[in-house]
Scaffold this active site. Sequence first.
Site, PDB file in Angstrom:
ATOM      1  N   HIS A 266       0.815  -1.217   0.000  1.00 26.52           N
ATOM      2  CA  HIS A 266       0.000   0.000   0.000  1.00 26.52           C
ATOM      3  C   HIS A 266       0.846   1.264   0.000  1.00 26.52           C
ATOM      4  O   HIS A 266       0.397   2.307  -0.459  1.00 26.52           O
ATOM      5  CB  HIS A 266      -0.975  -0.022   1.182  1.00 26.52           C
ATOM      6  CG  HIS A 266      -2.120  -0.953   0.969  1.00 26.52           C
ATOM      7  ND1 HIS A 266      -3.385  -0.710   1.417  1.00 26.52           N
ATOM      8  CD2 HIS A 266      -2.192  -2.147   0.324  1.00 26.52           C
ATOM      9  CE1 HIS A 266      -4.191  -1.715   1.069  1.00 26.52           C
ATOM     10  NE2 HIS A 266      -3.483  -2.601   0.418  1.00 26.52           N
ATOM     11  N   ASP A 267       2.053   1.176   0.514  1.00 29.39           N
ATOM     12  CA  ASP A 267       2.944   2.331   0.407  1.00 29.39           C
ATOM     13  C   ASP A 267       3.438   2.480  -1.035  1.00 29.39           C
ATOM     14  O   ASP A 267       3.281   3.525  -1.660  1.00 29.39           O
ATOM     15  CB  ASP A 267       4.144   2.189   1.360  1.00 29.39           C
ATOM     16  CG  ASP A 267       5.033   3.429   1.331  1.00 29.39           C
ATOM     17  OD1 ASP A 267       4.491   4.538   1.104  1.00 29.39           O
ATOM     18  OD2 ASP A 267       6.256   3.312   1.528  1.00 29.39           O
TER      19      ASP A 267
ATOM     20  N   PRO B 270      -6.113  -1.692  -5.674  1.00 27.72           N
ATOM     21  CA  PRO B 270      -7.275  -2.454  -6.153  1.00 27.72           C
ATOM     22  C   PRO B 270      -8.279  -2.709  -5.025  1.00 27.72           C
ATOM     23  O   PRO B 270      -7.875  -3.083  -3.923  1.00 27.72           O
ATOM     24  CB  PRO B 270      -6.652  -3.774  -6.620  1.00 27.72           C
ATOM     25  CG  PRO B 270      -5.359  -3.886  -5.884  1.00 27.72           C
ATOM     26  CD  PRO B 270      -4.894  -2.501  -5.578  1.00 27.72           C
TER      27      PRO B 270
ATOM     28  N   SER C  86       4.404   7.387   2.492  1.00 29.37           N
ATOM     29  CA  SER C  86       3.232   8.281   2.512  1.00 29.37           C
ATOM     30  C   SER C  86       2.032   7.619   3.183  1.00 29.37           C
ATOM     31  O   SER C  86       1.150   8.300   3.703  1.00 29.37           O
ATOM     32  CB  SER C  86       2.871   8.739   1.096  1.00 29.37           C
ATOM     33  OG  SER C  86       2.713   7.638   0.227  1.00 29.37           O
TER      34      SER C  86
ATOM     35  N   ASP D 132       3.104 -19.021   2.353  1.00 27.91           N
ATOM     36  CA  ASP D 132       3.455 -20.141   1.480  1.00 27.91           C
ATOM     37  C   ASP D 132       2.511 -20.156   0.281  1.00 27.91           C
ATOM     38  O   ASP D 132       1.688 -19.253   0.135  1.00 27.91           O
ATOM     39  CB  ASP D 132       3.387 -21.462   2.270  1.00 27.91           C
ATOM     40  CG  ASP D 132       2.021 -21.652   2.922  1.00 27.91           C
ATOM     41  OD1 ASP D 132       1.011 -21.091   2.418  1.00 27.91           O
ATOM     42  OD2 ASP D 132       1.939 -22.352   3.946  1.00 27.91           O
TER      43      ASP D 132
ATOM     44  N   VAL E 247       1.284   3.604  -4.139  1.00 27.46           N
ATOM     45  CA  VAL E 247       0.709   4.943  -4.081  1.00 27.46           C
ATOM     46  C   VAL E 247       1.840   5.959  -3.933  1.00 27.46           C
ATOM     47  O   VAL E 247       2.471   6.035  -2.884  1.00 27.46           O
ATOM     48  CB  VAL E 247      -0.276   5.057  -2.898  1.00 27.46           C
ATOM     49  CG1 VAL E 247      -0.970   6.411  -2.910  1.00 27.46           C
ATOM     50  CG2 VAL E 247      -1.306   3.930  -2.941  1.00 27.46           C
TER      51      VAL E 247
ATOM     52  N   GLY F 155       4.746   5.766  -4.914  1.00 28.61           N
ATOM     53  CA  GLY F 155       6.030   5.121  -4.688  1.00 28.61           C
ATOM     54  C   GLY F 155       6.293   4.792  -3.226  1.00 28.61           C
ATOM     55  O   GLY F 155       5.525   5.161  -2.331  1.00 28.61           O
TER      56      GLY F 155
ATOM     57  N   HIS G 226      -1.901 -13.266   0.152  1.00 27.70           N
ATOM     58  CA  HIS G 226      -3.173 -13.555   0.834  1.00 27.70           C
ATOM     59  C   HIS G 226      -3.200 -14.956   1.432  1.00 27.70           C
ATOM     60  O   HIS G 226      -4.256 -15.469   1.761  1.00 27.70           O
ATOM     61  CB  HIS G 226      -4.356 -13.327  -0.128  1.00 27.70           C
ATOM     62  CG  HIS G 226      -4.617 -11.876  -0.382  1.00 27.70           C
ATOM     63  ND1 HIS G 226      -5.564 -11.416  -1.275  1.00 27.70           N
ATOM     64  CD2 HIS G 226      -4.054 -10.762   0.154  1.00 27.70           C
ATOM     65  CE1 HIS G 226      -5.562 -10.095  -1.287  1.00 27.70           C
ATOM     66  NE2 HIS G 226      -4.648  -9.662  -0.429  1.00 27.70           N
TER      67      HIS G 226
ATOM     68  N   ASP H 120       7.493   5.709  -0.330  1.00 30.57           N
ATOM     69  CA  ASP H 120       7.947   6.956   0.294  1.00 30.57           C
ATOM     70  C   ASP H 120       7.351   7.147   1.686  1.00 30.57           C
ATOM     71  O   ASP H 120       7.357   8.260   2.221  1.00 30.57           O
ATOM     72  CB  ASP H 120       7.571   8.155  -0.593  1.00 30.57           C
ATOM     73  CG  ASP H 120       6.068   8.352  -0.683  1.00 30.57           C
ATOM     74  OD1 ASP H 120       5.318   7.398  -0.307  1.00 30.57           O
ATOM     75  OD2 ASP H 120       5.618   9.434  -1.093  1.00 30.57           O
TER      76      ASP H 120
END
Length: 328
Positions: free
Chosen positions: A70-71, A169, A80, A254, A74, A76, A199, A78
């Site tokens: 998630h970093d 997504p 954020s 795994d 969005v 890059g 997941h 960084d």
Amino acid sequence: MARCGVDVTLLLVALYALLPAITVADLQEGFYKSNTNCSVDVEATVASVVQQYVSADRGVGAGLIRLHFHDCFVKGCDASVLIDPSPVNPDPEKGSPSNGGLRGLEVIQDAKRRLEGACPGTVSCADILTFAARDASNVLSAGAINYGVPAGRRDGLASAAPDATGSLPPPFARLDRLTELFAAKGFTQDELVTLSGAHSVGRAHCGSFAQRIRPNVSESMDAEYGAGLQRRCPADAGDGVAVDQDQATAGDLDNRYYGNVLAGKVLFDSDWALISENTTRRMVEDNAADQARWAAKFIDAMRKMGALDVLTGDQGEIRRFCNVTNSG
Ligand code: HEM
Ligand SMILES: *[C@@H]1O[C@H](CO)[C@@H](O)[C@H](O)[C@H]1NC(C)=O
Ligand SMILES: *[C@@H]1O[C@H](CO)[C@@H](O)[C@H](O)[C@H]1NC(C)=O
Ligand SMILES: *[C@@H]1O[C@H](CO)[C@@H](O)[C@H](O)[C@H]1NC(C)=O
Ligand SMILES: *[C@@H]1O[C@H](CO)[C@@H](O)[C@H](O)[C@H]1NC(C)=O
């Protein structure tokens, strides 16, 4: 004419060769080893903090792997995603629905606090987060997934919820949308399928798959598995209720995820979507059949993710606290 053609070709070849080299050269493995500010081993410090939290709760490790995704997707890698709402920035990435359920932030904060003690103003939150995702993968995979992390990222100055909503997504995304969002960051369908293997760890809140179990269990889901989810996620379940993504081994990173996808025992439309077309179904089958090959591809894809649109040199800043930019 011929001479000119050769020169142009050479120039293009030279430029083409330079492009990837620049990206790689900007980040460097062992970046902090030569930094005289630091009296401690930076990567070992992060690893020991991660180890400490993950041995208390493996779910936190899952949270760190998700945080990295998630970093980086969005603006890059960084950091954020770590910015808290404040009067000057009331709606940072954290406020996006895509960032619901984030966890593991306290690990980054704790590692940062220790590193600020040992070498103030030196280690970026973006690097800490990238190291931590690697360390969490290592612990959760019992050593099968470990890799060097090129470093030297700087922390971003901006963070806005709409950027997250537009780049990440949603769980109801179908294959065409997933393909598009990953392609926008330079990732192939095979890499989409490979990374979705994350997941196999962690949890999901009931709201992110509610429409697949109610009023009826989706035809794309195993009926018994769906009935179990209906029990664990009652219609009046509050926002806080969550279930394991892999009900057998939620703490183990795994390739079991792929067996689950093929068996209809996964939570999201986006998981099922991977077998909605033959090309990607084949990739799911390959990953299900070969743990070692999947792990190798997962490593490559994680390293690639860690290089997305990074800030380096004198871009951005080194934050003092990971949840707030230095100017507040
Ligand atoms: C392909 C599209 C993807 C979608 C639609 C998606 C969506 C989601 C959603 C809705 C959750 C549940 C969050 C919650 O309710 O707490 C989740 C959890 C998670 N995701 Fe994804 N994800 C995707 C890809 C990825 C990728 C590429 C990674 C990392 C490589 C990743 C790693 C994780 C992890 C580890 C969790 C568990 C987090 C925890 O237990 O705290 N996901 N994802
Ligand atoms: C950042 O985190 C610290 C420690 O949890 C907290 O005290 C502070 O209020 C946070 N800053 C913002 C802007 O929320
Ligand atoms: C060393 O630390 C100071 C702050 O104490 C910082 O301004 C400087 O950029 C650091 N140097 C390096 C090479 O990281
Ligand atoms: C759900 O299943 C019931 C019983 O099989 C059926 O009568 C109903 O039409 C289904 N509802 C939807 C929305 O598919
Ligand atoms: C997908 O594979 C199945 C089984 O191998 C085959 O019957 C079907 O025609 C294929 N579909 C497409 C669109 O290629």
